[in-house]
Design a protein around this motif. Structure first.
Motif, PDB file in Angstrom:
ATOM      1  N   GLU A  68       0.831  -1.208   0.000  1.00 52.82           N
ATOM      2  CA  GLU A  68       0.000   0.000   0.000  1.00 52.82           C
ATOM      3  C   GLU A  68       0.864   1.255   0.000  1.00 52.82           C
ATOM      4  OE1 GLU A  68      -3.530   2.175   2.636  1.00 52.82           O
ATOM      5  OE2 GLU A  68      -2.634   0.288   3.326  1.00 52.82           O
ATOM      6  N   SER A  69       1.931   1.240   0.788  1.00 54.38           N
ATOM      7  CA  SER A  69       2.797   2.420   0.893  1.00 54.38           C
ATOM      8  C   SER A  69       3.851   2.485  -0.205  1.00 54.38           C
ATOM      9  CB  SER A  69       3.486   2.437   2.262  1.00 54.38           C
ATOM     10  OG  SER A  69       2.549   2.617   3.296  1.00 54.38           O
ATOM     11  N   PRO A  71       4.030   0.760  -3.644  1.00 57.76           N
ATOM     12  CA  PRO A  71       3.500  -0.139  -4.681  1.00 57.76           C
ATOM     13  C   PRO A  71       4.507  -0.529  -5.756  1.00 57.76           C
ATOM     14  CG  PRO A  71       2.652   2.100  -4.943  1.00 57.76           C
ATOM     15  CD  PRO A  71       3.351   2.058  -3.629  1.00 57.76           C
TER      16      PRO A  71
END
Length: 281
Positions: A68-69, A71
């Motif tokens: 998520e942080s 990619p």
């Protein structure tokens, strides 16, 4: 191929990995404290090689948080969670997270506290970030390449031991290697005067060298997720560390050697034993 990451980018990755490792480790410890054998859902991957529902959940949580942080980073997990970023070239992702959600699964299953969560970030031949949650003491060890090693944010250093007769070794062994070789190493260390232990969790053994509790960790064959984070942390703490080239380690696994710097000469026979594995391709 190694990509350049500035200090800020590595610190962002380290901070996230520390937070995720601590959260996942504490969640796994709480789950184990309450779970019976049925809840653990133990599966056999091989002789004395197990995976639990906690391993799988931990890896899924770690992977989701990292991707998520970041990619554009690739991901390699022990429990089969591998992925390449959609935006990077397929042959050269800029960096890869290498994760063991629970290192020391057998210990975890049986209630021995010597297990941990291991997260490394690598690019090409460089280990750039290493993070290990130590369930024994509920602490996190971390390192960024070139910035030293920390335990819950405080600097740590390898031991200053120079006499093997005052040293403690931690040895690892699995059924992937010959037991007679393990016995021979044990005997050789015994002859130097060193005492030795076996803990069943390589990541924890390596941070014990990093913080000066032990003077040697050695094992003849490990998977990359067992080695990379701990090798960086030990090296940044001033230990002498030898592992195979990173890309070979990622593909094949291999040995690891980490020792207090003052014992490097006395224990050089172990590095010599693995010379072929440690040499660059």
């Amino acid at each position: 191929m190694t990509f350049a990451f500035d200090t800020a980018a590595l610190r962002q990755r380290a901070e996230l990995a520390i937070a995720v490792a601590r959260r996942v480790g504490r969640d796994a410890a709480a789950f184990r404290a309450d779970a019976g054998s049925e809840e653990l859902a133990v599966e056999n991957k091989g002789l004395q090689d197990f995976v639990t529902v906690a391993d799988k959940r931990a890896e899924q949580t770690i992977r989701a948080a990292l991707q998520e942080s970041f990619p554009d980073d690739a991901f390699m997990g022990e429990e089969g969670g591998s992925a390449r970023p959609q935006t990077a070239r397929i042959d050269t992702p800029p960096g890869t997270w290498v994760v063991d959600p629970i290192d020391g699964t057998t210990n975890f299953i049986r209630g021995f506290r010597h297990w941990g969560v291991s997260i490394a970030f690598v690019s090409g031949e460089d280990i750039l970030v290493g993070v290990i949650y130590d369930a024994t003491r509920d602490v996190v060890f971390s390192a960024i390449s070139g910035e030293g090693a920390l335990r819950d944010g405080k600097p740590i250093r390898a031991a200053r031991t120079t006499d093997p007769a005052r040293g403690i070794a931690i040895l690892g062994h699995s059924r992937r290697t010959d037991f007679e070789d393990y016995l021979a190493v044990s005997r050789r260390l015994f002859d130097t005067g060193m005492d030795y232990r076996r803990m069943g969790a390589a990541a924890i053994g390596l941070v014990r060298v990093a913080e000066g509790v032990a003077d040697l960790y050695y094992e003849r064959h490990l998977s990359p997720w067992d080695v990379l984070a701990g090798a960086l942390i030990a090296r940044e703490a001033g230990a002498e560390v030898a592992i195979p080239p990173v890309e070979r380690l990622l593909a094949e696994g291999g040995p690891v050697f980490a020792c207090a710097p003052g014992l490097a000469q006395a224990l050089a026979f172990l590095v010599e034993t693995e010379r072929e594995a440690f040499e660059p391709a």
